[in-house]
Structure formats: structure tokens, C-alpha cells
Design an enzyme around this catalytic site. Structure first.
Site, PDB file in Angstrom:
ATOM      1  N   TYR A 125     -26.399  11.885  -1.379  1.00 14.97           N
ATOM      2  CA  TYR A 125     -27.252  10.800  -0.866  1.00 14.97           C
ATOM      3  C   TYR A 125     -26.576  10.194   0.351  1.00 14.97           C
ATOM      4  O   TYR A 125     -25.350  10.002   0.374  1.00 14.97           O
ATOM      5  CB  TYR A 125     -27.450   9.716  -1.928  1.00 14.97           C
ATOM      6  N   GLU A 213     -32.915   7.160   5.682  1.00 15.85           N
ATOM      7  CA  GLU A 213     -32.392   7.606   4.386  1.00 15.85           C
ATOM      8  C   GLU A 213     -32.607   9.100   4.207  1.00 15.85           C
ATOM      9  O   GLU A 213     -33.722   9.594   4.394  1.00 15.85           O
ATOM     10  CB  GLU A 213     -33.076   6.840   3.257  1.00 15.85           C
TER      11      GLU A 213
END
Length: 406
Positions: A125, A213
Site C-alpha cells: 500500500y 493512493e
């Protein structure tokens, strides 16, 4: 301004950020052709079908009335065809959309990147955003990428790393290497990650992103580092520098009332309360919303008409607020600094007459330049509008209006 995954990936490619390749389509026939192209590029029968909406959790979300996820893998043309038919035109419900869900108008036919090879694959992530408390950009990353990053942050916060980047200095080489090291990478994957993070940060700055993101950030079996998914939000105030990005705006993904408000340069955010508010100035708007809550009500919206309120903006604000069936009263709170209160009062009266019969109680609080004259105009207008000068007085009128509506 939010972008779809397929739009964000195309922008990232301009900054040499490797992505999971795909083709966005809006009908089944196009999906079949996209699959053939993807299959020909990869020599792999598998492909991924992804619903394109402005919400996360698509992999776990389901299409209303169908046993179909928002992200699914097809192993042949028949699979792709069936998945596309189930998703396109359907309503996808995820944890972020709420029970109403979002209609899916496009899907992305993407490469299968989970192919076998000499090394294991791995999901990470990574996101970049502004840390307002430090006045610096922050890169947040974790070895635990995938669909449950929120749960990871809640249960094991020690697995979330942060790297702050000073705006004047940019991302330094040692910081990019530190990120790759903390992700447990080595060899070719380490080098590719350093390049990826550096180019991604350049994209974040170059595109004036408010948030970027990548989840998952993916290491393939042959040590490549790619963006499998991407959420990108562009700072609205910077769109004047990015005409090509502004043209990507998907109005169907936005609240219709917020879109209408934008046409009149109104700053509007829809909320879940029962008192509509129209204010000039963000600070005064926040104070007004607090006063509404203290009076026993709940704000139905944030609406800032700016410092040059006139009859047109007031009328537009009225129309937008009254489209909300939950609104039981409207509070107009204007401070007359740049604009005179009597001019605003005249605008309120004109807008009220244009809109016709209004059954919702309206409280107008005008303070500042020519406030007394404005109150007189309202009181003598013959309209069902209550006026106030003190905010506490206006709040009491709101309380009484809500009590009558119960």
C-alpha cells in the site's frame, strides 16, 4: 476533483509510472474487443473486469440484485461477456457508496498481473497527501496492501510507515530507498520501487493532487513494481493549470445539487440535517452550523454564497436547498462587509417572489453595513420571512420553527 481509475492511470503513465494496463469500455461488445487486445498483449487468457465508480471497496462490493462483485476475473471470452453484462448499467454497492450505491457506466478490462513466475508476488500500500499539521507532504505505505488497509491501520498501526517530504526540497533519493527497504524489497524489485516512488511523487506534484493512493502497489513475479489500482483527487483550485485534467470530470459521479451549485460559483456540500443554511464566508458558515446544532437542529448543508451575494446567487441557493425534502427550515446568515445588508435583503425578497409560495419557515439574519435598513425591508416586505440581527435571536427562531414542524 476525483478521477476514475482508468483516467488516473493514463495520467500516471505520462510520468513514467508503471501501471496495470487496461482498456475502459461502456458496452459489452467493446468489452469483448478489449479482452481480445489484452489477451494478445499478454499471451494470458485471464483478464480483470473492474467497475469504474468514484468509490472504494469495489472488490467486495456487489451489484444490486445480482451475485456479482464490482471487480472480477474472467478466464475466457464467455466469462468476460457475462461479467460485463452483470456490471454495466448495474448499481454497485460498497462500504463507501452506502446502500444507495452508484450506477456503473464504464468498466475497465485490465491485464491479469498475478501470473506465475520465478518469484512470489506481493501486494503493498502507498499513498501521498498533505499533512496539514506539519505543512509537508507525507508518503504513507505498508507491507500489508490490498482491500483491508483500513483494518490494518486500525489493528496494527505499527505496520503503517510514514515519510514526510518538505515541499521546497522534494523527495530525496535516500527517502525513496528507505521506502523500498521498509517494504522488504531487494535486488531488481528494490531498484524498480525506488524509480516508482520517485516518479509517483513527481506525478503528485506535477498534477497538483490533493491525494494519490495506490492500493495495491504490486510486485510481479518478475520483480516489476506497478500500480494495480489508483485513486486520484486533484485540487480543484489548481484545475486552471490543467485544462486536460478538468475535461475528465465525470458529473454523473457527483451529487447533482453540488454540480448545480458549482454553476453559480456557490460552495455547497450536502449534509444529512433538517435546517438549510445560506451564509457568506466559510468561518461564518461553520459558526452558523454550530448554532443550528445548539438550537436542537442539524445542518442540512454547507452553503457559502461568497462575499458578493446578490439576487441571482440567493435565488440559486434557495432552489438548491429546497430540493432537499428533509429541510424543515432555512437560515440565511449574512455579514454585510463587502456587500451591504440592504442589498442582500433586496435579493432575498426578489428571489422569494420568483420562487413563488414557500411553505418552509425562513429566518434571515443580517449583520453589518446597513443591517437596520435590511431588517426593515424584510419586515415590511409582506413575505413569510422572519428577520433577526443577533445570531442567538436567529437560532431561537430556528428552534421554534423546528418545534412547529414536529
Amino acid at each position: 476533483m476525483n478521477l476514475h481509475e482508468y483516467q488516473a492511470k493514463e495520467l500516471l503513465k505520462k510520468y513514467n509510472v508503471p501501471v496495470q494496463e487496461g482498456i475502459a469500455v461502456d458496452n459489452v461488445m467493446a468489452a469483448e474487443e478489449a479482452y481480445r487486445q489484452i489477451k494478445g498483449q499478454t499471451n494470458n487468457n485471464f483478464a480483470v473486469v473492474k467497475a469504474q465508480i468514484h468509490a472504494g471497496g469495489r472488490g467486495k462490493g456487489t451489484i444490486k440484485g445480482k451475485d456479482q462483485r464490482g471487480v472480477a476475473v474472467g478466464k475466457n471470452l464467455e466469462d468476460i461477456d457475462n461479467i460485463a453484462k452483470n456490471i454495466l448499467g448495474g448499481t454497485l454497492v460498497t462500504v463507501q457508496t452506502g446502500p444507495a450505491g452508484r450506477k456503473v457506466n464504464k468498466i475497465l478490462i485490465a491485464q491479469d498481473v498475478y501470473y506465475p513466475g520465478p518469484n512470489p508476488v506481493k501486494e503493498f500500500y502507498l499513498s501521498i497527501l498533505l499533512d496539514r499539521s506539519k505543512g509537508q507532504n507525507v508518503i504513507m505505505y505498508s507491507t500489508e496492501g490490498g482491500m483491508d488497509i483500513e483494518q490494518v491501520a486500525h489493528d496494527t498501526p505499527d505496520k503503517i510507515f510514514k515519510e514526510w517530504v518538505h515541499p521546497s526540497g522534494g523527495l530525496l533519493g535516500f527517502q525513496a530507498r528507505k521506502i523500498a527497504f521498509n517494504l522488504g524489497l531487494s535486488g531488481e524489485a528494490f531498484k524498480n520501487c525506488v524509480k516508482f516512488v520517485t516518479n509517483l511523487y513527481n506525478a503528485y506534484i506535477g498534477l497538483d493532487c490533493a491525494m494519490l493512493e495506490i492500493n495495491p502497489l504490486f510486485k510481479t513475479s518478475d520483480e516489476k513494481i506497478i500500480a494495480v489500482d489508483c485513486k486520484m483527487n486533484i485540487d480543484d483550485n489548481a484545475l486552471m493549470r490543467h485544462n486536460e485534467v478538468a475535461s475528465l470530470r465525470d458529473l454523473e459521479e457527483e451529487d447533482p445539487t453540488e454540480v448545480e451549485a458549482g454553476r453559480y460559483n456557490l460552495n455547497f456540500v450536502k449534509l444529512d440535517g433538517n435546517v438549510g443554511c445560506m451564509v457568506n464566508g466559510a468561518g461564518l458558515a461553520m459558526a452558523t452550523m454550530d448554532m443550528i446544532k445548539l438550537s436542537g437542529g442539524e445542518p442540512a448543508n454547507f452553503l457559502d454564497v461568497g462575499g458578493t451575494a446578490n439576487a441571482q446567487t440567493v435565488e440559486a441557493g434557495f432552489r438548491i436547498i429546497m430540493k432537499d425534502p428533509n429541510v424543515k427550515a432555512i437560515l440565511i446568515n449574512i455579514f454585510g462587509g463587502i456587500v451591504r445588508c440592504d442589498r442582500v435583503a433586496a435579493g432575498v425578497i426578489e428571489a422569494y417572489n420568483k420562487l413563488g409560495d414557500i411553505n418552509i419557515p425562513i429566518i434571515v439574519r443580517l449583520q453589518g453595513t446597513n443591517a437596520e435598513e435590511a431588517k426593515k425591508l424584510i419586515d415590511e416586505s409582506g413575505l413569510k420571512v422572519q428577520s433577526a440581527i443577533e445570531l442567538s435571536e436567529a437560532a431561537e427562531l430556528v428552534r421554534k420553527a423546528l418545534a412547529k414542524s414536529e
